[in-house]
Design a protein around this motif. Structure first.
Motif, PDB file in Angstrom:
ATOM      1  N   THR A  73       0.855  -1.186   0.000  1.00  0.00           N
ATOM      2  CA  THR A  73       0.000   0.000   0.000  1.00  0.00           C
ATOM      3  C   THR A  73       0.887   1.230   0.000  1.00  0.00           C
ATOM      4  OG1 THR A  73      -1.794  -1.105   1.188  1.00  0.00           O
ATOM      5  CG2 THR A  73      -1.750   1.296   1.294  1.00  0.00           C
ATOM      6  N   ILE A  74       0.581   2.206  -0.856  1.00  0.00           N
ATOM      7  CA  ILE A  74       1.337   3.467  -0.858  1.00  0.00           C
ATOM      8  C   ILE A  74       0.452   4.563  -0.288  1.00  0.00           C
ATOM      9  CG2 ILE A  74       2.906   2.823  -2.718  1.00  0.00           C
ATOM     10  CD1 ILE A  74       1.159   4.397  -4.672  1.00  0.00           C
ATOM     11  N   ILE A  75       1.053   5.467   0.480  1.00  0.00           N
ATOM     12  CA  ILE A  75       0.298   6.504   1.188  1.00  0.00           C
ATOM     13  C   ILE A  75       0.946   7.855   0.964  1.00  0.00           C
ATOM     14  CG2 ILE A  75      -0.575   7.275   3.428  1.00  0.00           C
ATOM     15  CD1 ILE A  75      -0.371   4.402   4.393  1.00  0.00           C
ATOM     16  N   GLY A  76       0.134   8.824   0.523  1.00  0.00           N
ATOM     17  CA  GLY A  76       0.620  10.171   0.273  1.00  0.00           C
ATOM     18  C   GLY A  76       0.644  11.024   1.524  1.00  0.00           C
ATOM     19  N   LEU A  77       1.073  12.268   1.370  1.00  0.00           N
ATOM     20  CA  LEU A  77       1.243  13.168   2.513  1.00  0.00           C
ATOM     21  C   LEU A  77      -0.072  13.503   3.212  1.00  0.00           C
ATOM     22  CD1 LEU A  77       3.933  15.637   1.104  1.00  0.00           C
ATOM     23  CD2 LEU A  77       4.266  13.707   2.646  1.00  0.00           C
ATOM     24  N   LYS A  78      -1.185  13.425   2.471  1.00  0.00           N
ATOM     25  CA  LYS A  78      -2.479  13.719   3.068  1.00  0.00           C
ATOM     26  C   LYS A  78      -3.162  12.459   3.590  1.00  0.00           C
ATOM     27  CE  LYS A  78      -3.225  17.871   0.270  1.00  0.00           C
ATOM     28  NZ  LYS A  78      -4.125  18.585  -0.683  1.00  0.00           N
ATOM     29  N   LEU A  79      -2.363  11.400   3.757  1.00  0.00           N
ATOM     30  CA  LEU A  79      -2.835  10.108   4.272  1.00  0.00           C
ATOM     31  C   LEU A  79      -3.853   9.450   3.353  1.00  0.00           C
ATOM     32  CD1 LEU A  79      -3.066  10.813   8.100  1.00  0.00           C
ATOM     33  CD2 LEU A  79      -1.151   9.888   6.789  1.00  0.00           C
ATOM     34  N   ARG A  80      -3.783   9.795   2.069  1.00  0.00           N
ATOM     35  CA  ARG A  80      -4.601   9.102   1.075  1.00  0.00           C
ATOM     36  C   ARG A  80      -3.806   7.911   0.563  1.00  0.00           C
ATOM     37  NH1 ARG A  80      -6.496  14.342  -2.522  1.00  0.00           N
ATOM     38  NH2 ARG A  80      -7.488  15.510  -0.825  1.00  0.00           N
ATOM     39  N   ALA A  81      -4.469   6.772   0.412  1.00  0.00           N
ATOM     40  CA  ALA A  81      -3.753   5.536   0.111  1.00  0.00           C
ATOM     41  C   ALA A  81      -4.240   4.872  -1.174  1.00  0.00           C
ATOM     42  CB  ALA A  81      -3.903   4.561   1.270  1.00  0.00           C
ATOM     43  N   ILE A  82      -3.332   4.110  -1.796  1.00  0.00           N
ATOM     44  CA  ILE A  82      -3.671   3.214  -2.905  1.00  0.00           C
ATOM     45  C   ILE A  82      -3.155   1.829  -2.515  1.00  0.00           C
ATOM     46  CG2 ILE A  82      -3.339   2.648  -5.331  1.00  0.00           C
ATOM     47  CD1 ILE A  82      -2.949   5.599  -5.902  1.00  0.00           C
ATOM     48  N   GLU A  83      -4.053   0.862  -2.503  1.00  0.00           N
ATOM     49  CA  GLU A  83      -3.696  -0.494  -2.085  1.00  0.00           C
ATOM     50  C   GLU A  83      -3.314  -1.376  -3.273  1.00  0.00           C
ATOM     51  OE1 GLU A  83      -7.238  -1.721  -0.061  1.00  0.00           O
ATOM     52  OE2 GLU A  83      -6.612  -0.806   1.834  1.00  0.00           O
ATOM     53  N   ASP A 103      -3.081   8.901 -10.289  1.00  0.00           N
ATOM     54  CA  ASP A 103      -2.722   8.364  -8.974  1.00  0.00           C
ATOM     55  C   ASP A 103      -2.216   9.470  -8.057  1.00  0.00           C
ATOM     56  OD1 ASP A 103      -3.317   5.741  -9.732  1.00  0.00           O
ATOM     57  OD2 ASP A 103      -1.262   5.326 -10.368  1.00  0.00           O
ATOM     58  N   ALA A 104      -1.384  10.353  -8.618  1.00  0.00           N
ATOM     59  CA  ALA A 104      -0.820  11.441  -7.826  1.00  0.00           C
ATOM     60  C   ALA A 104      -1.920  12.344  -7.267  1.00  0.00           C
ATOM     61  CB  ALA A 104       0.156  12.259  -8.670  1.00  0.00           C
ATOM     62  N   ILE A 105      -2.928  12.605  -8.084  1.00  0.00           N
ATOM     63  CA  ILE A 105      -4.064  13.411  -7.621  1.00  0.00           C
ATOM     64  C   ILE A 105      -4.797  12.687  -6.499  1.00  0.00           C
ATOM     65  CG2 ILE A 105      -6.323  14.334  -8.281  1.00  0.00           C
ATOM     66  CD1 ILE A 105      -5.116  14.807 -11.089  1.00  0.00           C
ATOM     67  N   LYS A 106      -5.003  11.390  -6.682  1.00  0.00           N
ATOM     68  CA  LYS A 106      -5.681  10.601  -5.655  1.00  0.00           C
ATOM     69  C   LYS A 106      -4.904  10.618  -4.342  1.00  0.00           C
ATOM     70  CE  LYS A 106      -7.620   6.030  -4.696  1.00  0.00           C
ATOM     71  NZ  LYS A 106      -7.911   4.676  -5.223  1.00  0.00           N
ATOM     72  N   LEU A 107      -3.570  10.599  -4.443  1.00  0.00           N
ATOM     73  CA  LEU A 107      -2.719  10.622  -3.257  1.00  0.00           C
ATOM     74  C   LEU A 107      -2.586  12.017  -2.660  1.00  0.00           C
ATOM     75  CD1 LEU A 107       0.106   8.278  -4.580  1.00  0.00           C
ATOM     76  CD2 LEU A 107      -1.477   7.731  -2.711  1.00  0.00           C
ATOM     77  N   GLY A 108      -3.051  13.039  -3.406  1.00  0.00           N
ATOM     78  CA  GLY A 108      -2.950  14.422  -2.944  1.00  0.00           C
ATOM     79  C   GLY A 108      -1.543  14.960  -3.008  1.00  0.00           C
ATOM     80  N   MET A 109      -0.793  14.551  -4.065  1.00  0.00           N
ATOM     81  CA  MET A 109       0.622  14.896  -4.148  1.00  0.00           C
ATOM     82  C   MET A 109       0.975  15.537  -5.485  1.00  0.00           C
ATOM     83  SD  MET A 109       2.071  11.330  -2.600  1.00  0.00           S
ATOM     84  CE  MET A 109       3.705  11.635  -3.249  1.00  0.00           C
ATOM     85  N   ASN A 110       2.043  16.332  -5.463  1.00  0.00           N
ATOM     86  CA  ASN A 110       2.639  16.876  -6.682  1.00  0.00           C
ATOM     87  C   ASN A 110       3.837  16.004  -7.025  1.00  0.00           C
ATOM     88  OD1 ASN A 110       3.431  18.476  -8.812  1.00  0.00           O
ATOM     89  ND2 ASN A 110       4.405  20.028  -7.528  1.00  0.00           N
ATOM     90  N   VAL A 111       3.696  15.169  -8.050  1.00  0.00           N
ATOM     91  CA  VAL A 111       4.723  14.183  -8.395  1.00  0.00           C
ATOM     92  C   VAL A 111       5.371  14.561  -9.720  1.00  0.00           C
ATOM     93  CG1 VAL A 111       5.179  11.739  -8.831  1.00  0.00           C
ATOM     94  CG2 VAL A 111       3.419  12.405  -7.167  1.00  0.00           C
ATOM     95  N   PRO A 112       6.695  14.666  -9.769  1.00  0.00           N
ATOM     96  CA  PRO A 112       7.364  15.081 -11.011  1.00  0.00           C
ATOM     97  C   PRO A 112       7.440  13.963 -12.038  1.00  0.00           C
ATOM     98  CG  PRO A 112       9.006  14.572  -9.354  1.00  0.00           C
ATOM     99  CD  PRO A 112       7.669  14.461  -8.675  1.00  0.00           C
ATOM    100  N   VAL A 113       7.515  14.353 -13.318  1.00  0.00           N
ATOM    101  CA  VAL A 113       7.751  13.406 -14.408  1.00  0.00           C
ATOM    102  C   VAL A 113       9.259  13.200 -14.523  1.00  0.00           C
ATOM    103  CG1 VAL A 113       7.514  12.970 -16.879  1.00  0.00           C
ATOM    104  CG2 VAL A 113       5.675  14.140 -15.637  1.00  0.00           C
ATOM    105  N   ARG A 114       9.692  11.968 -14.393  1.00  0.00           N
ATOM    106  CA  ARG A 114      11.124  11.654 -14.400  1.00  0.00           C
ATOM    107  C   ARG A 114      11.385  10.341 -15.139  1.00  0.00           C
ATOM    108  NH1 ARG A 114      13.850  13.716  -9.852  1.00  0.00           N
ATOM    109  NH2 ARG A 114      13.188  15.886  -9.497  1.00  0.00           N
ATOM    110  N   MET A 115      12.632  10.183 -15.599  1.00  0.00           N
ATOM    111  CA  MET A 115      13.084   8.886 -16.063  1.00  0.00           C
ATOM    112  C   MET A 115      13.269   7.978 -14.861  1.00  0.00           C
ATOM    113  SD  MET A 115      13.285   8.609 -19.318  1.00  0.00           S
ATOM    114  CE  MET A 115      14.291   7.136 -19.417  1.00  0.00           C
TER     115      MET A 115
END
Length: 214
Positions: A73-83, A103-115
């Motif tokens: 399970t991964i959990i973002g900073l706002k305690l939103r989770a994806i199982e 997914d990033a929106i669901k987690l409430g996070m700003n996630v960068p695009v990276r290799m």
């Protein structure tokens, strides 16, 4: 008159060639749609699943990688989770979480695009397993779209490792993907990787093909 006819015929030939190129008569690449997943170090495998734990193989992937039977399970900073996020093996030197923009929106996070592997300064995230949890100060990315190639395929396509190209999906959505990175290695099987957001927007599925239009 004869000169004008030659000019007209020449123009028709050039137009036909251009139209043919626009329709995608370039290097064809099969698509692989990549869902959210996690890469772990052995230390983190043992933190999440227990001392001495080894990942177990569910399905072989390219380049010696595999989808494991293990999920977290991964959990973002706002305690939103994806199982039920799949762990990929083998273990790596750094732990990394790859998600889609949705997914990033669901987690409430700003996630960068990276290799993949470029995690310095990326988003923080927590990972929870059946035996423990870890918190990463950095390590969560949205993967940059890319094409895996063998050296032989790269030569045939006229590209090299690190090149950035555009590709065209010639389906009903008619999508062109820009900023596609070329990754070349002897262990790679020819495949372009996009995430679920990109696949759904362009109505593309694993096994469909696109054309490089450099």
């Amino acid at each position: 008159m004869e000169s004008k006819n030659i000019e007209l015929i020449t123009k028709m030939v050039i137009d036909a060639i251009n139209q043919s190129e626009e329709k995608g008569n370039g290097f064809m690449v099969p698509i692989g749609v990549s869902a959210r997943h996690v890469h772990l170090t052995q230390e983190h495998v043992e933190t999440l699943f227990g001392p001495g734990y080894q990942l177990t193989k569910k399905k072989d992937l390219m380049g010696g990688q595999f989808a494991s039977n293990e999920t977290v399970t991964i959990i973002g900073l706002k305690l939103r989770a994806i199982e039920n996020v799949r762990v990929l093996g083998p273990v790596r030197s750094a732990t990394q979480v790859e998600v889609s923009a949705t997914d990033a929106i669901k987690l409430g996070m700003n996630v960068p695009v990276r290799m993949s592997g470029d995690i310095a300064g990326s988003a923080p995230i927590a990972i929870v397993g059946p035996k423990g949890a870890i918190y990463l100060k950095e390590g969560c990315i949205v993967a940059m779209r890319h094409i895996h190639m063998s050296p032989k395929d790269a030569q045939a396509a006229g590209v090299k490792n690190g090149d950035i190209v555009s590709v065209k999906a010639d389906n009903e959505r008619g999508t062109i993907f820009n900023h596609v990175a070329i990754r070349v290695d002897d262990s790679f099987t020819l495949e372009m990787h996009i995430d679920t957001d990109e696949a759904n927007a362009a109505k593309i599925a694993t096994g469909n093909t696109v054309t490089i239009i450099k």
